[in-house]
Design an enzyme around this catalytic site. Sequence first.
Site, PDB file in Angstrom:
ATOM      1  CB  SER A 224       3.428  -7.195 -26.329  1.00  0.00           C
ATOM      2  OG  SER A 224       3.176  -7.526 -27.675  1.00  0.00           O
ATOM      3  N   GLY A 226      -0.418  -8.844 -24.131  1.00  0.00           N
ATOM      4  CA  GLY A 226      -1.729  -8.263 -23.885  1.00  0.00           C
ATOM      5  C   GLY A 226      -1.973  -8.056 -22.400  1.00  0.00           C
ATOM      6  CD  GLU A 228      -1.677 -14.338 -20.688  1.00  0.00           C
ATOM      7  OE1 GLU A 228      -0.530 -14.827 -20.669  1.00  0.00           O
ATOM      8  OE2 GLU A 228      -2.627 -14.880 -21.270  1.00  0.00           O
ATOM      9  N   GLY A 229       0.664  -8.927 -19.659  1.00  0.00           N
ATOM     10  CA  GLY A 229       1.909  -8.205 -19.470  1.00  0.00           C
ATOM     11  C   GLY A 229       2.864  -8.378 -20.631  1.00  0.00           C
ATOM     12  N   GLY A 255       0.078  -1.497 -28.329  1.00  0.00           N
ATOM     13  CA  GLY A 255       1.374  -2.077 -28.683  1.00  0.00           C
ATOM     14  C   GLY A 255       2.337  -1.034 -29.223  1.00  0.00           C
ATOM     15  CG  ASP A 256       1.255   1.035 -32.614  1.00  0.00           C
ATOM     16  OD1 ASP A 256       1.811  -0.027 -32.928  1.00  0.00           O
ATOM     17  OD2 ASP A 256       0.219   1.449 -33.158  1.00  0.00           O
TER      18      ASP A 256
END
Length: 313
Positions: A224, A226, A228-229, A255-256
């Site tokens: 991941s 953020g 930026e994909g 993120g979860d």
Amino acid sequence: MMFVTLSLNPAIDQTVELDELRPGAVNLARGALRHAGGKGINVAACLADWGAAPIVTGLLGEANDAPFNALFFARGIDDRCIRIPGETRTNIKLLDLGRGDTTDINLPGTAPGAEALDAALAALHAAIRPGSIAVLAGSLPPGLPAETYAELVALLSEQGARVVVDASGAALSAVLAAPVLPHAIKPNRFELEGWIGRPLPDQAALLAAARALVARGIALVAVSLGAEGALFVAADAAVRVHPPSIAVGSSVGAGDAMVAGIAAGLGEGVPLEALARRAAAFSAAKLQEAGARLPGRAAVEAIAATIHVEPLA
């Protein structure tokens, strides 16, 4: 499909909204929200919003478990957590509304007793069936060795589960050094750099690191990035997802949500491109909601249709 998550060090997330975070100064908050959280809890909540019926296992403080009880009841989550004396820790999330970013202040949690830990792990193993997706996510409480997740990966894999790990630091290093590797992992750029011991400044470096892990036997590595994909790398393909431009309510739990999307994709056996699109849509949809919540399956699918997936050579 059965989804089982483990949360050995969950938390109540208190998100404080600020017009601007000014370190070293008095900050006047707009307001605050409290949500039952912790990575495994958040993953289960997002899976429930997608329409799955996840099982949660782990440890909860009996003195302040009301927010967790309410969450489990509202979402239809099967609660098999062990209650222990005392309180579940509270983590502070400082949301800077001007910058659109969040500063996390995470407390260490309480060291569990051996009897409670054994009971929690027994509940985890009892919930697993062949073909289950088991998610091991989040920090370990004080007193547990870094090898805890690595040992669980081996045991759960022997039971026939596909294990997804979202960990960092020493716990992630132990998982990646073990002879039995998980089915999937989701490090972010900084966690992957911490494990490999050097900066990964561009897509080529990140892709090479992910492919090295796949070559060692991990079926899926999702990195991941953020805003930026993310990169999704498997043995036969690799893709990059570019997230849509949407209004961000809170990044807490994004993120979860991506881990939940990965688990959902694995459970349904979708191809890599569709899995990547779904995981990115879970994460983007969560950004529009407070706490670990998705806006509903139809809304997530609508977001997924807008996400650009770029095949990588």
